[in-house]
Each structure stands twice: as structure tokens, then as C-alpha cells.
Design a protein around this motif. Sequence first.
Motif, PDB file in Angstrom:
ATOM      1  N   CYS A 168      -4.495  -2.715  -0.275  1.00 24.36           N
ATOM      2  CA  CYS A 168      -5.168  -1.911  -1.293  1.00 24.36           C
ATOM      3  C   CYS A 168      -5.277  -2.691  -2.588  1.00 24.36           C
ATOM      4  N   VAL A 169      -6.159  -2.214  -3.469  1.00 21.87           N
ATOM      5  CA  VAL A 169      -6.159  -2.721  -4.843  1.00 21.87           C
ATOM      6  C   VAL A 169      -5.991  -1.516  -5.752  1.00 21.87           C
ATOM      7  N   VAL A 170      -5.358  -1.761  -6.900  1.00 19.26           N
ATOM      8  CA  VAL A 170      -5.191  -0.674  -7.873  1.00 19.26           C
ATOM      9  C   VAL A 170      -5.784  -1.158  -9.190  1.00 19.26           C
ATOM     10  N   ILE A 171      -6.800  -0.436  -9.653  1.00 18.46           N
ATOM     11  CA  ILE A 171      -7.517  -0.863 -10.854  1.00 18.46           C
ATOM     12  C   ILE A 171      -7.217   0.137 -11.970  1.00 18.46           C
ATOM     13  N   THR A 172      -6.864  -0.393 -13.136  1.00 21.89           N
ATOM     14  CA  THR A 172      -6.481   0.528 -14.210  1.00 21.89           C
ATOM     15  C   THR A 172      -6.853  -0.063 -15.565  1.00 21.89           C
ATOM     16  N   ASP A 173      -6.854   0.783 -16.590  1.00 23.66           N
ATOM     17  CA  ASP A 173      -7.024   0.313 -17.967  1.00 23.66           C
ATOM     18  C   ASP A 173      -5.744   0.586 -18.757  1.00 23.66           C
TER      19      ASP A 173
ATOM     20  N   THR B 249       0.841  -1.207   0.000  1.00 20.97           N
ATOM     21  CA  THR B 249       0.000   0.000   0.000  1.00 20.97           C
ATOM     22  C   THR B 249       0.869   1.247   0.000  1.00 20.97           C
ATOM     23  N   HIS B 250       1.925   1.244   0.812  1.00 18.78           N
ATOM     24  CA  HIS B 250       2.852   2.376   0.855  1.00 18.78           C
ATOM     25  C   HIS B 250       3.327   2.691  -0.570  1.00 18.78           C
ATOM     26  N   PHE B 251       3.767   1.646  -1.271  1.00 18.43           N
ATOM     27  CA  PHE B 251       4.272   1.859  -2.629  1.00 18.43           C
ATOM     28  C   PHE B 251       3.153   2.338  -3.562  1.00 18.43           C
TER      29      PHE B 251
END
Length: 546
Positions: free
Chosen positions: A540-545, A417-419
Motif C-alpha cells: 500500500c501507499v499512504v499519502i498525507t499532508d 499494509t496490516h499496520f
Amino acid sequence: MYKYLLLIFIILIIVFVSWGLFKRKQGVCPFCIIKQFIFRSKITMNIPKGEFYQGGDAKTPPMGWSSWNTFRNHIDEKLIEETADALVSTGLADAGYKYVNLDDCWHSSLRDENGRLQGDLVRFASGIDTLSSKIRSKGLKIGLYSSNGDFTCEDLPASLGNEKTDAATFVDWGVEYFKYDFCHNIKIPSAAPLISAIEIKNGDNVTVIPADKAKLSGLAKLDENKKFPGKYYISLLGHGKGSAVFEYESDSDSECDVTLCIRKTGRFEKYIVIQNNSEYYELFIPCTKIWTVDGRYQTKINVKKGKNELRFFNPVCTRADSAYIQYKRMGEALRKASDGKITYSICEWGRNKPKDWAWNTGNLWRISGDIIPNWRWINHIYNMNLKLGEFAGPGHWNDPDMLEVGNGKLTYDENKTHFSLWCMMASPLILGNDLRKLPDEKNTLEIISNKKMIAINQDKLGHQCIRYKKNLTFDYLFKKLENGKFAICIYNKSAKKKTVDFDFSGVPAEFKPDATNLYEVWSNKAIRVNDKITIDAHGCVVITDL
Ligand code: GAL
């Protein structure tokens, strides 16, 4: 009970007063020290919006490694070389981490015979120049550290007052990143001298212009010298309150010697800036014993052929004004000496509201005190930085401090999450862990070399994410990327595993995210709107296209 409280109160007062008296003896104002720690100082000078620092290589957030977070004052050339090797062998250099930054304690307490800084004579026995060549031969870049004070935070010689010499030394060594701390800083005085005349020596000609010939503005005023009627001096030029302009006609473009003739007053230091055309010259007038009433202080200035208007003023009201001038002085020294090649990192811990001026003087600026590998503190710095998004952009970045990924007792999710938060906030990615241990710390290496996360951080738009929604459990962040792409981060702030429904509710309409081809960066799995996602504590989750 009350008796004890009263006793403690009296003891505290005695301790405080004794400390105050001791500090006063050292010439330091104790109340100013307390004030400085409680209140942030605010700039009063007018810094034109949009005038960004014109040096450095920071179109995207700088990436590299620094010695401070793990090694503090225990660094030597062997460690630095091994770290540089590790950057290359682990693939981190290829992932974008280019700077190898030596933080405090790289240098000797002894400047060399020419007044230049030099590496610790034992720990960096081969010299910083040699070390720098080795680092650069590996395709990396070297960064150095100093303080905007007379000593660094570890009490080694620093650069305030030596800006040009030190900038030239760094350039000779091929330095390409420079961090400038704020320990042992000395505030520029707000008081200005009383000016009775100026003398300009241009070639063999000396022109004397008395005070009563100057054009005054603001609160500046002309006072008659009571002892010598008919002679005048200009007062009230300090605290940004007034200025005096002396006109001077020159036959040629040349460098002149300017003598400032002053009437001595008060046993404190004074400061005045001379502006001619677009150049600025600083003059410091020392504390005086007032043995004689007149003083002469000299500097060299450039004049142009024809009419010159020399403006004398002291713009310093607050500590922030002083910090701005001092950081700018170093920034200009670095820019000129290196032809704009040195990336300039300002580190005054956010004490002087750098959001209001640091983009004009450098490429990145610390917004907080030092980071430590403690989740509460990292979360606190993240919250502070979230409010500063509007000040960041290509070439000028908020710096929530170097990474602690892989340090201390942070959990896997906290590291991740920090990153992720630092990538979403377009923060500089300066690693702070021991890179030589990475083969054993697989998780750490996986986190800091995640290509997609780095691409989100390095996106050319340079957008610092916004927090578009929050509740007690989750923060929802949105980062706009190039070509209409985006990244969303959902951060579980709670200490328990939680589930969230993913959708675009709350995303500001202007961002118009496209719901096709979405995936989650850390699991590398496809995601669709309305999917349920489970996130671990502090994860955390990171969602991207992207
Ligand atoms: C602090 C700075 C740290 C580190 C340290 C070195 O002021 O915030 O990042 O550089 O000094 O002494």
C-alpha cells in the motif's frame, strides 16, 4: 453411491443426536450452541445513543503490547519484564506503546484465601503486584485479562459473578488496561420469578407490600393464587415484556434489606432487576426442587427520603441483552474501583453485535474472531471492520484485534499494509510480536515505530477511515485528520505488482482535500496529483499532508 451418502447421513445424525443427549445431560441446550455459532445475537434493550462509557483513558486508540499472539499460555514474569525493557530500549514506549498486557494464563487456578485472583504461583512467583510495580517504574502501564464467564478461554478462574472483588484486586495492583473475554459465559435467564409480595426492612421497621398493590405495565399481570383465594402474585415480568412498580415511603436516605417473596415454579433459573432512582440491583433465583411453594430472596438497596418507586423487571430477551448487562456490570465495577482509570477492552468476538451497545459499556470492542498471521484472514477482518466506522470515535473504538506485524510468514508488504490499515481505521495498536527479537527484525521495528503512521492513527478527531472507492485491484481509503488535514491509503489487494494514477477522484466532496505538500509516508517522498505509483502485491501507499 447413494447408499454411501445415506450411510454418511445416518452416521452424522447418530453423532449429532448422541452429542445432543450428552450436552443435555450437562444442562446445556445443544441447539442453542449451534444457533449461537451460526447467528449473531441482537440486543433488544434500548441503549440511549451517545451515552458513552465514562471511564478509561482512550481518547485516542490505545497502544501497547499483549502476550497472546506470540506466547499464548507460555508466559512468565521474566518474559514480561524483558518485554517491558524491550519496549523502552527500542524506543517503542516513546513512540506511544505504553500498555504491557498479560493475556490469558497469567493467573493461578487457585484464588487466594480471600477469594482474590492471584498470579500463577510458579511462573509469576513474585506476585502480580511486584511485577506491576516494576513495569510502572519503567514509565509503562500494566494490563490484565479475564473472562466474562466462570472460566477463561484457557479454563482458569474468571470474573463473572466476582466483578467487584476482581476489579478491586486489579486496582490494588495498579492495573490500567483490562481485557474481558467471553469464554465460559453463562447467559442471564430471561425468565422472571412470580412475585407475591416484597418486604422492606428499614432500620427496625418492616413494611410488607403485597402483589396486588403494585402498578403493572406491559404484559405483566396479577394472578390469584388458587390454593389461597384473596392472595395474588405477579406473572409475565420476564423477556423484557413487563414491569411492576412498588411504591415505598421512607423517612430517611438509607440502605434497606429488600426481601422478594416469590411463588416457586419451573426447574430453571430466574432473574429480576430492581431499579430504584438511577440504581440497579440484580437478583438471581436458583433452579428449584419445589419442596415448598414459597421462596424468599434478599438484597440490599438504597432508598431516598420520601417516595421511592421500586421497579421490578427482567429485560433479558437475547444473549446480546445478557452480554450487555454482564459487560456493563464489569465496566461499572472497574470504573468505580479505579475512579475511571482503567481502559476497558470488550472481547466477545462480535458475536452479540457490540456496535449496538459496547460504546456504552467500554472503550473498545472486538469485532471478529481471533486474528492469525494469515493475509486472507487479516484482509477479511479489515473488510468487516470497514463497515463499522460510524461507531468509532474518541473514547470508543472498533477493535479488529491485536497486531500480527512481524509474526508468521507475512511478507514485508503485508506487514506494512496490516499496520497501515489498522492506523487508517483508528484501531487500537496492540503489538503481538516478540519484542525481544526486534534488533534482528529491523523491518518490523521500522514499521511499528513509523511516527507519521502512528500520528495518523492517534489523530485526535478519531475518524475511522472510509473506503471511498474500490475495484478488483485497489481499495482507496480516506481518513479525516485534525485541522483539515487528511490521509489517503491505496491498497493493492492483488497478488501482483500494480501501477495506479494518484488523484482525488471519488473522494467525497465534504472532505475537500488540499493538494499541496503531499508526501507518501513509507517512502517519505513528495507526491503530486496525477503521479503514477507502483505498489507491490498486498502492499500500500499512504499519502498525507500531515
Ligand atoms: C480468545 C481471545 C484472544 C485471547 C484468547 C485467550 O477468546 O479472542 O484474543 O485473549 O481468548 O485465551
